[in-house]
Scaffold this motif. Structure first.
Motif, mmCIF file in Angstrom:
data_model
loop_
_atom_site.group_PDB
_atom_site.id
_atom_site.type_symbol
_atom_site.label_atom_id
_atom_site.label_comp_id
_atom_site.label_asym_id
_atom_site.label_seq_id
_atom_site.Cartn_x
_atom_site.Cartn_y
_atom_site.Cartn_z
ATOM 1 N N TYR A 47 0.815 -1.216 0.000
ATOM 2 C CA TYR A 47 0.000 0.000 0.000
ATOM 3 C C TYR A 47 0.852 1.270 0.000
ATOM 4 O O TYR A 47 0.359 2.352 0.302
ATOM 5 N N ILE A 64 -1.318 7.098 5.567
ATOM 6 C CA ILE A 64 -2.096 6.995 4.343
ATOM 7 C C ILE A 64 -3.346 6.200 4.679
ATOM 8 O O ILE A 64 -3.291 5.248 5.451
ATOM 9 N N SER A 65 -4.450 6.590 4.097
ATOM 10 C CA SER A 65 -5.636 5.747 4.245
ATOM 11 C C SER A 65 -6.266 5.537 2.883
ATOM 12 O O SER A 65 -6.049 6.310 1.945
ATOM 13 N N TYR A 66 -6.994 4.442 2.801
ATOM 14 C CA TYR A 66 -7.629 4.047 1.550
ATOM 15 C C TYR A 66 -9.090 3.753 1.807
ATOM 16 O O TYR A 66 -9.438 3.123 2.804
ATOM 17 N N ILE A 68 -11.802 1.547 0.386
ATOM 18 C CA ILE A 68 -11.859 0.345 -0.449
ATOM 19 C C ILE A 68 -13.295 -0.161 -0.477
ATOM 20 O O ILE A 68 -13.919 -0.311 0.574
ATOM 21 N N ILE A 74 -9.802 -0.037 -4.640
ATOM 22 C CA ILE A 74 -9.485 1.231 -3.974
ATOM 23 C C ILE A 74 -10.209 2.347 -4.720
ATOM 24 O O ILE A 74 -9.969 2.573 -5.905
ATOM 25 N N ARG A 76 -10.613 5.635 -3.197
ATOM 26 C CA ARG A 76 -9.962 6.892 -2.832
ATOM 27 C C ARG A 76 -8.714 6.554 -2.010
ATOM 28 O O ARG A 76 -8.679 5.577 -1.289
ATOM 29 N N SER A 77 -7.706 7.406 -2.141
ATOM 30 C CA SER A 77 -6.542 7.308 -1.268
ATOM 31 C C SER A 77 -6.272 8.693 -0.695
ATOM 32 O O SER A 77 -6.575 9.706 -1.331
ATOM 33 N N TYR A 78 -5.728 8.715 0.500
ATOM 34 C CA TYR A 78 -5.526 9.967 1.220
ATOM 35 C C TYR A 78 -4.152 9.972 1.878
ATOM 36 O O TYR A 78 -3.816 9.040 2.602
#
Length: 102
Positions: A47, A64-66, A68, A74, A76-78
């Motif tokens: 990741y 980082i967060s996702y 899902i 996935i 969005r990713s942040y």
């Protein structure tokens, strides 16, 4: 955390610490979600959360967060810089995605 549950969302945290250390930390911090141990950093590598060698905080994963979806995609990713406001952003995105897939 309760609002995320009503939105049918599961939150998992991942750390490089041992199961025992994570349990103690989560208990002390009253985490409302599970904190998983990734001592070999295999999940973090997949990741893209491992910091480069020589980085000042190489012993800690990137924040980082996702988001899902139920199919494992996935959406969005942040890169998390504002810990206090992050949940509100994820809730807004989750709500939008659920409405779009309605």
């Amino acid at each position: 955390a309760q609002l995320l549950e009503t939105l049918d969302c599961v939150v998992l945290g991942v750390s490089f610490d041992t199961v025992e250390a994570n349990h103690a930390f989560a208990t002390a911090q009253h985490f409302p979600f599970r904190l998983l141990s990734d001592v070999d950093r295999a999940v973090a590598r997949r990741y893209q959360a491992v910091r480069p060698a020589g980085h000042q905080y190489v012993d800690y994963p990137e924040r980082i967060s996702y988001l899902i979806d139920p199919d494992g995609v996935i959406r969005r990713s942040y890169a998390v810089h504002d810990v206090a406001g992050h949940a509100a952003v994820v809730i807004a995105d989750l709500t939008e995605l659920q409405q779009d897939n309605g």
